[in-house]
Design an enzyme around this catalytic site. Structure first.
Site, PDB file in Angstrom:
ATOM      1  N   LYS A 189       3.277  -8.801   2.227  1.00 38.66           N
ATOM      2  CA  LYS A 189       3.142  -7.441   2.755  1.00 38.66           C
ATOM      3  C   LYS A 189       4.228  -6.570   2.128  1.00 38.66           C
ATOM      4  CE  LYS A 189       4.763  -5.220   6.250  1.00 38.66           C
ATOM      5  NZ  LYS A 189       4.979  -3.952   5.515  1.00 38.66           N
ATOM      6  N   GLU A 264      16.998 -12.086   3.790  1.00 37.65           N
ATOM      7  CA  GLU A 264      18.003 -11.391   2.969  1.00 37.65           C
ATOM      8  C   GLU A 264      18.148 -10.013   3.594  1.00 37.65           C
ATOM      9  OE1 GLU A 264      19.636  -8.999   0.871  1.00 37.65           O
ATOM     10  OE2 GLU A 264      18.170  -9.217  -0.755  1.00 37.65           O
ATOM     11  N   CYS A 298      21.158  -3.300  -0.594  1.00 36.61           N
ATOM     12  CA  CYS A 298      21.731  -4.051   0.518  1.00 36.61           C
ATOM     13  C   CYS A 298      23.163  -4.465   0.199  1.00 36.61           C
ATOM     14  CB  CYS A 298      20.869  -5.250   0.841  1.00 36.61           C
ATOM     15  SG  CYS A 298      20.373  -6.156  -0.611  1.00 36.61           S
ATOM     16  N   GLU A 395      25.487   0.110   8.232  1.00 36.77           N
ATOM     17  CA  GLU A 395      24.871   0.244   6.916  1.00 36.77           C
ATOM     18  C   GLU A 395      24.170   1.600   6.848  1.00 36.77           C
ATOM     19  OE1 GLU A 395      21.623  -2.438   5.920  1.00 36.77           O
ATOM     20  OE2 GLU A 395      22.436  -2.611   3.909  1.00 36.77           O
TER      21      GLU A 395
HETATM   22  P1  ADP Z   1      13.791  -0.545   6.445  1.00 38.16           P
HETATM   23  O1  ADP Z   1      14.376   0.112   7.668  1.00 38.16           O
HETATM   24  O2  ADP Z   1      14.714  -0.591   5.317  1.00 38.16           O
HETATM   25  O3  ADP Z   1      12.421  -0.049   6.119  1.00 38.16           O
HETATM   26  P2  ADP Z   1      12.744  -2.846   7.711  1.00 38.16           P
HETATM   27  O4  ADP Z   1      13.450  -4.098   8.075  1.00 38.16           O
HETATM   28  O5  ADP Z   1      12.255  -1.984   8.833  1.00 38.16           O
HETATM   29  O6  ADP Z   1      13.699  -2.070   6.774  1.00 38.16           O
HETATM   30  O7  ADP Z   1      11.492  -3.116   6.771  1.00 38.16           O
HETATM   31  C1  ADP Z   1      11.426  -4.111   5.787  1.00 38.16           C
HETATM   32  C2  ADP Z   1      10.046  -4.709   5.811  1.00 38.16           C
HETATM   33  O8  ADP Z   1       9.835  -5.316   7.082  1.00 38.16           O
HETATM   34  C3  ADP Z   1       8.906  -3.712   5.628  1.00 38.16           C
HETATM   35  O9  ADP Z   1       7.894  -4.312   4.844  1.00 38.16           O
HETATM   36  C4  ADP Z   1       8.433  -3.496   7.052  1.00 38.16           C
HETATM   37  O10 ADP Z   1       7.087  -3.083   7.153  1.00 38.16           O
HETATM   38  C5  ADP Z   1       8.619  -4.871   7.634  1.00 38.16           C
HETATM   39  N1  ADP Z   1       8.723  -4.919   9.116  1.00 38.16           N
HETATM   40  C6  ADP Z   1       9.213  -3.961   9.939  1.00 38.16           C
HETATM   41  N2  ADP Z   1       9.127  -4.358  11.224  1.00 38.16           N
HETATM   42  C7  ADP Z   1       8.556  -5.590  11.229  1.00 38.16           C
HETATM   43  C8  ADP Z   1       8.196  -6.534  12.244  1.00 38.16           C
HETATM   44  N3  ADP Z   1       8.387  -6.285  13.539  1.00 38.16           N
HETATM   45  N4  ADP Z   1       7.652  -7.705  11.861  1.00 38.16           N
HETATM   46  C9  ADP Z   1       7.447  -7.999  10.571  1.00 38.16           C
HETATM   47  N5  ADP Z   1       7.753  -7.145   9.569  1.00 38.16           N
HETATM   48  C10 ADP Z   1       8.311  -5.964   9.882  1.00 38.16           C
END
Ligand code: ADP
Length: 492
Positions: A189, A264, A298, A395
């Protein structure tokens, strides 16, 4: 790297693929829904992309399971897996210009950065892991008694991979590389902000000849598509790159099915400049280590510790460098800083800048939005930052440099380690002993000495503490994609 022969302004690419890839077929979401992906430089919609959710994740997990258990991938010789990976790397190289432009369009990063860093590193990563495919093997073990004992390293299975938006293609390559080398199958994804290059990579994987279901790409949102992948009983592992708060949700969601997890995550990396450093190099390294990719790394050197005796000179010179960065159209080869990826990030960063001012740090350059269109933030530098300020603990993920002054070695080690994170660190000094002592004392997964952001597919990368679990890249990453099986045979 841009050369004199390259155009100064690059063409905007055509968007070729907006559907999802499941079982070798391109299709719309089961719900028929789409979401917009936006050009962060103009705030205009680039394309509508299929919006996957639980139903699509289920189809993709089934396709990945079928490809893992039967079909050509399951029985393919390891060396032939490696050949397919090499073919994919070559196809990415053949489409270098288009992919670099697509990355720049969707993410906002300067095209010169995409061409100098994202693309070459992604291609190199796939070549590197292609070479591992036929070199993953177990041991023979001299156990007590009349037995022959050996281990096999078998592919872990169906791997769910969730990636962020800061280096979309590169993060996909970091995750596809070891998974494919090990013989796993993938449901990926991409981040909702930047799905386009990953979809194009999916097309190239099909062109390379990967069997249907080996690589599935389902764009969508985290709490829907992402969470469905984490909870799916047919997915054996989740590899995630993103925020530590999201990792906490994923860990809880994965508990029910006891999935293997690798993370990560974020950082607040100390970049330590001693007075005896080559200051020209340290200043250039500090600029690159923080402002590269609009600060959306990061491992950004976001706590810049400068020894008191050179602090004044350092600040004066780094301010000059930061304020001469070229903000503007990412497709112009002269641009060195593009917009932040989206409105949320843009607002979050401006919020931290306000907090820094409120809490008493001195904003010595920048501090505002740049222009009136696109999510551009001026390169910003704070001095007089203390360890407890929000800009020093959280961050920010933006072009905000925080300079902290220090007096001696022990003090800076203690302050550098005074964080929940532990992703990276750097030290600038001409004293070899000091460099080694810092490298040994700082609790971080990577330490750069007199350099910053040096990445190589062969060198492991990952975090101590709340910056991650497990390592990506290098031989280390293969452990995340294999299960060890012990076979004991009686010889009696
Ligand atoms: P950022 O704030 O930098 O976008 P995230 O951790 O929210 O970082 O997002 C990184 C990835 O994790 C994206 O692909 C996002 O869609 C996905 N993501 C966000 N929330 C969830 C969740 N609850 N479960 C699985 N994947 C998630």
């Amino acid at each position: 790297m841009a050369t004199a022969l390259e155009p100064t302004t690059f063409a905007v690419p055509e968007v070729r693929q907006t559907q999802m890839l499941i079982g070798g077929k391109w299709q719309d979401a089961a719900s028929g829904k789409t979401f917009a992906t936006v050009n962060p430089a103009t705030e205009e919609i680039i394309a509508e992309v299929a919006e996957g959710d639980a139903a699509d994740i289920d189809l993709a997990a089934q396709a990945a399971r079928a490809a893992f258990e039967s079909g050509p991938w399951a029985t393919m010789d390891a060396r032939d897996r490696g050949k397919l990976m090499t073919k994919l790397a070559n196809l990415i190289e053949d489409n270098f210009d288009e992919l670099a432009a697509l990355e720049s369009l969707d993410n906002g990063k300067p095209i010169s950065d995409a061409r100098a860093a994202d693309l070459p590193l992604a291609i190199d990563c796939l070549h590197y892991y292609a070479g591992w495919a036929d070199k993953i093997h177990g041991d023979t073990i001299p156990i007590r008694g009349d037995y022959f004992c050996y281990t096999r390293r078998e592919p872990l299975g169906v791997c769910g991979q969730i990636i962020p938006w800061n280096f979309p293609m590169l993060m996909a390559a970091w995750k596809w590389g070891p998974a494919l080398a090990a013989g796993c199958t993938i449901v990926m994804k991409p981040a909702e902000q930047t799905p386009l290059t990953c979809l194009r990579m999916g097309e190239l994987a099909m062109e390379a000849g990967f069997p249907p279901g080996v690589i599935n790409v389902v764009p969508g949102y985290g709490p829907t598509a992402g969470a469905a992948m984490v909870k799916h009983p047919g997915v054996d592992k989740i590899a995630f790159t993103g925020e530590h708060r999201t990792a906490q949700i994923i860990m809880a969601d994965a508990a029910q099915t006891l999935k293997r997890l690798t993370f990560e995550l974020g950082g607040k990396s100390p970049n330590i400049v001693f007075a005896d450093a080559d200051l020209d190099a340290a200043i250039a390294g500090a600029e690159f280590g923080l402002f590269f990719n609009q600060g959306q790394c990061c491992c950004a050197g976001s706590r810049l510790f400068v020894e008191e005796s050179v602090h004044e000179e350092f600040v004066e010179r780094i301010v000059e460098r930061a304020s001469s960065r070229v903000l503007g159209n990412p497709f112009d080869a002269k641009t060195t800083q593009g917009p932040q990826v989206d409105q949320d990030q843009f607002e979050k960063i401006l919020g931290y800048i306000e907090k820094g001012k409120e809490q008493g740090a001195a904003c010595v350059t920048g501090g505002n939005r740049f222009g009136d269109k696109g999510y551009f933030v001026e390169p910003t530098i704070f001095t007089g930052v203390t360890d407890d300020m929000a800009i020093a603990t959280d961050e920010i993920f933006g072009p905000v440099m925080n300079i902290l002054s220090f007096k001696d070695f022990d003090e800076v080690v203690e302050r550098a380690n005074n964080t929940q994170f532990g992703l990276a660190a750097a030290v600038w000094t001409r004293d070899v002993q000091k460099a080694h002592r810092i490298a040994n004392s700082v609790r971080a997964g990577t330490v750069w000495v007199n350099c910053y952001d040096v990445f190589d597919a062969a060198a492991p990368f990952g975090g101590f503490k709340m910056s991650g679990m497990g390592r990506e890249l290098g031989e280390a990453a293969l452990a995340n994609y294999t299960e060890s099986k012990t076979v004991t045979m009686s010889l009696g």
